[in-house]
Write an enzyme that holds these catalytic residues in place. Structure first.
Site, mmCIF file in Angstrom:
data_model
loop_
_atom_site.group_PDB
_atom_site.id
_atom_site.type_symbol
_atom_site.label_atom_id
_atom_site.label_comp_id
_atom_site.label_asym_id
_atom_site.label_seq_id
_atom_site.Cartn_x
_atom_site.Cartn_y
_atom_site.Cartn_z
ATOM 1 N N CYS A 1 11.032 8.459 -6.302
ATOM 2 C CA CYS A 1 11.337 7.053 -5.544
ATOM 3 C C CYS A 1 12.249 6.969 -4.416
ATOM 4 O O CYS A 1 12.318 5.902 -4.087
ATOM 5 C CB CYS A 1 11.817 6.192 -7.113
ATOM 6 S SG CYS A 1 10.661 6.069 -8.228
ATOM 7 N N HIS B 1 14.040 0.048 -3.353
ATOM 8 C CA HIS B 1 12.864 0.495 -4.210
ATOM 9 C C HIS B 1 12.300 -0.540 -5.456
ATOM 10 O O HIS B 1 13.283 -1.086 -5.940
ATOM 11 C CB HIS B 1 13.204 1.682 -4.780
ATOM 12 C CG HIS B 1 12.401 2.166 -5.908
ATOM 13 N ND1 HIS B 1 10.994 2.326 -5.916
ATOM 14 C CD2 HIS B 1 12.359 2.604 -7.243
ATOM 15 C CE1 HIS B 1 10.517 2.761 -6.960
ATOM 16 N NE2 HIS B 1 11.393 2.988 -7.857
ATOM 17 N N ASN C 1 5.943 -0.762 -10.124
ATOM 18 C CA ASN C 1 6.792 0.609 -9.466
ATOM 19 C C ASN C 1 5.699 1.546 -9.140
ATOM 20 O O ASN C 1 5.071 2.487 -9.729
ATOM 21 C CB ASN C 1 7.791 1.263 -10.674
ATOM 22 C CG ASN C 1 8.404 2.256 -10.090
ATOM 23 O OD1 ASN C 1 8.270 2.829 -8.968
ATOM 24 N ND2 ASN C 1 9.632 2.795 -10.799
#
Length: 402
Positions: free
Chosen positions: A178, A328, A358
């Site tokens: 990420c 993020h 996500n």
């Protein structure tokens, strides 16, 4: 001096004979001198350089070169999975998921639709090139930030092929989960400022659905697939759009978020003298994503504000100078907690988590692309971006759009 940090400015001793006063040295390799039009010095710090003979001196040369973000694009799979859809296969419901994560839908690569991560990444990259009005043949480098490539050896060269780049530019993958896109931005800047590259495509793309345990309601509700891209272009130092960055990792935290190799037993033992015990091994495979959600949450709300504050300090800016906070897209509670710590009002937060979940390395460029195309983010806006996740890794960058 923070590890792997950008734009930090201690004084360099014994260099007055070579440069004008107040030279900044940065462990990233990015150096700026005050009063010299923010010229960039491309090298690492060398102590005692003043004692070397001219022919031996490692003192870096001045290069008037900056970089800026001039185009963006994104792509998502056709298949949308809602919270209600998940409730049919795991013990959960829309309210439980949305309250805890802020997620309502996510996109997932469809085997039936013959979708691939490489195709998504190439589509996002093409859109970024079109916005920037740059021909594929003018691309010098393709950075594919992903932890889930279609090929074990990397997907970046296949994207370069799909774009039709006839000059065979370098293309390689960056694996940092990420945090990957932020690392890609910094890497692009290094190639431009230190290597003479002009147009660098930075792509964040992941298909975490391939590594999710769809019976684990604690993790399967979180992840989706997507791709996002930006074109980073060389420019005069006065137009430089990467003001500062701050990058870190901590391998001790891997136990909280990982997808490790499964240890498979061999079929039998070969040989008569024991020399070939355990050979040949079976084909290996990765386990599903394993995550301690509480620990990851604590980690993120602790380190992300610190990293952004550090990058802001190096850039000479404050929170009030920031037009947008772009984190993020992992969990809305993390985004809100970081914004509160930094005193950023909700109207200055970029978030599309509810629609995509996500998407790992794709989340920042995906949200950026939507914000640019909707008119939220405009040329000249300053953005504080931060990625965090498996590794554990985390980092932030203070950037200007356009």
């Amino acid at each position: 001096m923070a590890s792997a940090s950008g734009l930090y400015t201690p004084t360099l001793p014994n260099m007055k004979r070579r440069f004008t006063p107040s030279i900044g040295i940065y462990r990233s390799g990015f150096w700026f001198s005050e009063g010299v039009s923010k010229r960039v010095l491309c090298s690492s710090t060398v102590q005692g350089a003043d004692k070397l003979a001219p022919s031996e001196s490692r003192v870096p040369r001045l290069v008037s070169r900056g970089c800026k973000l001039v185009g963006c694009g994104s792509a998502v799979p056709c298949l949308q999975i809602s919270n209600d859809d998940l409730a049919k296969i795991v013990d959960t419901n829309d309210e439980w998921i949305s309250i805890r994560t802020g997620i309502r839908n996510r996109r997932v690569l469809s085997v039936a639709g013959r979708e691939s991560l490489t195709v998504l990444a190439a589509e996002a990259a093409k859109k970024a090139l079109e916005m920037a009005e740059v021909d594929p043949d003018d691309v010098d480098l393709v950075l594919m930030c992903t932890s889930t490539p279609d090929d074990l050896f990397g997907s970046a060269p296949q994207i370069q092929k799909a774009l039709g780049c006839k000059n065979n530019p370098l293309a390689y993958d960056i694996t940092a989960a990420c945090s990957g896109f932020v690392l890609g931005l910094v890497s692009a800047a290094c190639h431009i400022r230190g290597g003479g590259f002009k147009n660098v495509l930075v792509i964040g793309a992941d298909a975490l659905s391939r590594h999710v345990d769809w019976t684990d309601r604690g993790s399967c509700i979180l992840f989706g697939d997507a791709a996002g891209a930006v074109l980073v272009q060389a420019c005069d130092s006065e137009e430089d759009g990467l003001f500062a960055f701050d990058l870190h990792s901590d391998g001790e935290g891997q136990r909280h978020l990982k997808a490790t190799i499964r240890e498979n037993e061999t079929d039998h033992v070969l040989g008569t003298n024991g020399s070939a015990v355990g050979f040949p091994p079976k084909n290996s495979s990765f386990s599903c994503i394993q995550m301690n959600g509480k620990e990851v949450f604590r980690f993120a709300v602790r380190v992300v504000p610190q990293s952004i504050e550090c990058a802001l300090e190096k850039s000479g800016l404050t929170g009030s100078n920031i037009d947008w906070l772009l984190l993020h897209q992992a969990n809305q509670r993390i985004i809100d907690a970081v914004a509160t710590r930094l005193e950023v009002p909700s109207e200055r937060i970029l978030s599309n988590l509810a629609n995509y979940g996500n998407t790992s390395a794709a989340s920042i460029p995906l949200a950026l692309d939507e914000a640019v195309r909707s008119g939220k983010v405009r040329t000249g806006h300053t953005i504080a971006a931060a990625g965090f996740g498996a590794g554990l890794t985390w980092g932030s960058a203070i950037i200007r759009w356009g």
